[in-house]
Design a protein around this motif. Structure first.
Motif, PDB file in Angstrom:
ATOM      1  N   LEU A  77       0.786  -1.183  -0.145  1.00  0.00           N
ATOM      2  CA  LEU A  77      -0.058   0.015   0.067  1.00  0.00           C
ATOM      3  C   LEU A  77       0.780   1.147  -0.081  1.00  0.00           C
ATOM      4  N   PHE A  78       2.117   1.052   0.776  1.00  0.00           N
ATOM      5  CA  PHE A  78       3.075   2.159   0.864  1.00  0.00           C
ATOM      6  C   PHE A  78       3.617   2.287  -0.696  1.00  0.00           C
ATOM      7  N   PHE A  79       3.817   1.302  -1.471  1.00  0.00           N
ATOM      8  CA  PHE A  79       4.099   1.685  -2.670  1.00  0.00           C
ATOM      9  C   PHE A  79       3.199   2.443  -3.710  1.00  0.00           C
ATOM     10  N   LEU A  92       1.889  10.160  -4.418  1.00  0.00           N
ATOM     11  CA  LEU A  92       2.588  11.448  -4.262  1.00  0.00           C
ATOM     12  C   LEU A  92       3.619  11.765  -5.084  1.00  0.00           C
ATOM     13  N   ALA A  93       4.096  11.090  -5.828  1.00  0.00           N
ATOM     14  CA  ALA A  93       5.255  11.423  -6.524  1.00  0.00           C
ATOM     15  C   ALA A  93       4.561  12.289  -7.898  1.00  0.00           C
ATOM     16  N   THR A  94       3.444  11.514  -8.291  1.00  0.00           N
ATOM     17  CA  THR A  94       2.623  12.206  -9.302  1.00  0.00           C
ATOM     18  C   THR A  94       2.189  13.557  -8.908  1.00  0.00           C
ATOM     19  N   LEU A  95       1.898  13.778  -7.673  1.00  0.00           N
ATOM     20  CA  LEU A  95       1.473  15.109  -7.129  1.00  0.00           C
ATOM     21  C   LEU A  95       2.602  15.893  -7.139  1.00  0.00           C
ATOM     22  N   GLU A 133      10.708  22.806  -7.102  1.00  0.00           N
ATOM     23  CA  GLU A 133      11.381  23.372  -5.937  1.00  0.00           C
ATOM     24  C   GLU A 133      11.782  22.294  -4.783  1.00  0.00           C
ATOM     25  N   TYR A 134      11.023  20.949  -4.717  1.00  0.00           N
ATOM     26  CA  TYR A 134      10.994  19.845  -4.006  1.00  0.00           C
ATOM     27  C   TYR A 134      12.145  18.995  -4.434  1.00  0.00           C
ATOM     28  N   ASN A 135      13.061  18.612  -3.368  1.00  0.00           N
ATOM     29  CA  ASN A 135      14.135  17.623  -3.921  1.00  0.00           C
ATOM     30  C   ASN A 135      13.757  16.023  -3.064  1.00  0.00           C
ATOM     31  N   VAL A 136      13.752  15.245  -3.792  1.00  0.00           N
ATOM     32  CA  VAL A 136      13.292  13.872  -3.108  1.00  0.00           C
ATOM     33  C   VAL A 136      14.407  13.123  -2.948  1.00  0.00           C
ATOM     34  N   ASP A 137      14.487  12.266  -1.736  1.00  0.00           N
ATOM     35  CA  ASP A 137      15.472  11.193  -1.510  1.00  0.00           C
ATOM     36  C   ASP A 137      14.787  10.246  -0.585  1.00  0.00           C
ATOM     37  N   ILE A 138      15.385   9.253  -0.324  1.00  0.00           N
ATOM     38  CA  ILE A 138      14.959   8.129   0.290  1.00  0.00           C
ATOM     39  C   ILE A 138      15.999   7.543   1.029  1.00  0.00           C
ATOM     40  N   GLU A 139      15.600   7.243   2.537  1.00  0.00           N
ATOM     41  CA  GLU A 139      16.297   6.594   3.436  1.00  0.00           C
ATOM     42  C   GLU A 139      15.941   5.186   3.845  1.00  0.00           C
ATOM     43  N   LEU A 190      10.563   1.615  -4.374  1.00  0.00           N
ATOM     44  CA  LEU A 190      10.335   2.985  -4.184  1.00  0.00           C
ATOM     45  C   LEU A 190      11.060   3.764  -5.080  1.00  0.00           C
ATOM     46  N   ALA A 191      12.285   3.881  -5.450  1.00  0.00           N
ATOM     47  CA  ALA A 191      12.987   4.626  -6.170  1.00  0.00           C
ATOM     48  C   ALA A 191      12.327   4.446  -7.478  1.00  0.00           C
ATOM     49  N   GLU A 192      12.168   3.232  -7.993  1.00  0.00           N
ATOM     50  CA  GLU A 192      11.542   3.093  -9.506  1.00  0.00           C
ATOM     51  C   GLU A 192      10.098   3.717  -9.589  1.00  0.00           C
ATOM     52  N   GLY A 193       9.538   3.623  -8.503  1.00  0.00           N
ATOM     53  CA  GLY A 193       8.159   4.340  -8.375  1.00  0.00           C
ATOM     54  C   GLY A 193       8.042   5.710  -8.649  1.00  0.00           C
ATOM     55  N   ILE A 194       9.170   6.435  -8.053  1.00  0.00           N
ATOM     56  CA  ILE A 194       9.414   7.881  -8.050  1.00  0.00           C
ATOM     57  C   ILE A 194       9.943   8.241  -9.351  1.00  0.00           C
TER      58      ILE A 194
END
Length: 238
Positions: free
Chosen positions: A109-111, A117-120, A126-132, A150-154
């Motif tokens: 569900l998180f995926f 969210l990536a679509t929005l 102006e926003y930078n995205v990263d993953i931890e 998650l990265a592929e989804g973004i």
């Protein structure tokens, strides 16, 4: 249902406990100490194989299952450079292969939430995205398969990002995955969008292996009579 366990570490034992609790029979437990015992199993005595082994064993385990008519589901990460070969074999043999980087219902569900969210965020550069991602110190691969998914989804939706990298920092075109290893952490994944004025975060925190193991057994129950190459989107109808 007769279940063959390919890999019998902590995850395999968690799957075994839930499978028995749900009324299933474990017909074999294959690990590095009894690899040849896999040859005792085929479509006449095994309904499905659940494969959570090691990156260097996953390909041979899954190939054996497909060659011998055993529906196989795998959650092993770190071997996916050979996944296309397995999919080709599955088509040739008209077999059954299911892969997921994570079998937790919550994670899947998180995926989906991650992609939404990536679509929005696509319109707001102006926003930078990263993953931890944080996992236990025994985890042998980095980044986690979940973090890669998650990265592929973004990357499917983000503008300006060309590829993911497994480093604490990178260029503006890099989607950074920062992998941290700490004692006794089942798995925590955080997506963070940062700007000069605010941050937006979504996070999934696993409390134990039970969610992963239960999801794998539920998929095995569903997979028994299916054919083809399948994944969690098919199972969850997302």
């Amino acid at each position: 249902m007769n279940i063959l366990l390919l890999g019998y570490g902590k995850m395999g034992r968690a799957i075994e406990a839930i499978a028995i609790e749900r009324g299933h029979n474990i017909v074999g437990k294959i690990n590095e100490n009894n690899l040849n015992d896999i040859k005792k199993h085929n479509s006449t005595n095994t309904d499905v194989a659940i494969e959570f082994s090691q990156p260097d064993a996953a390909f041979d385990n899954i190939k054996y299952c497909i060659d011998n008519g055993i529906p196989a589901l795998s959650g092993t990460t770190g071997w996916l450079d050979k996944k296309a070969n397995i999919e080709t074999l599955c088509k040739q043999k008209e077999g059954t292969f299911f892969y997921a980087s994570n079998y937790s219902i919550g994670v899947n569900l998180f995926f989906k939430l991650n992609e939404q969210l990536a679509t929005l965020m696509k319109a707001f550069d102006e926003y930078n995205v990263d993953i931890e991602e944080i996992h236990h110190t025994e985890k042998k691969d980095a980044p986690s398969g979940t973090a890669i998914t998650l990265a592929e989804g973004i990357l499917k939706h983000a503008t300006g990002k060309k590829q993911w990298i497994n480093k604490p920092y990178g260029s503006k075109e890099d989607l950074v995955i920062n992998s941290i290893r700490e004692d006794k952490v089942p798995g925590t994944h955080t997506i963070k969008y940062s700007s000069a004025v605010d941050d937006i975060e979504i996070k999934h925190t696993a409390h134990s292996r039970e969610g992963f193991a239960k999801g794998a057994v539920m998929v095995a129950e569903w997979l028994k009579d299916k054919k083809g190459i399948l994944d969690m989107k098919d199972f969850l109808k997302l």
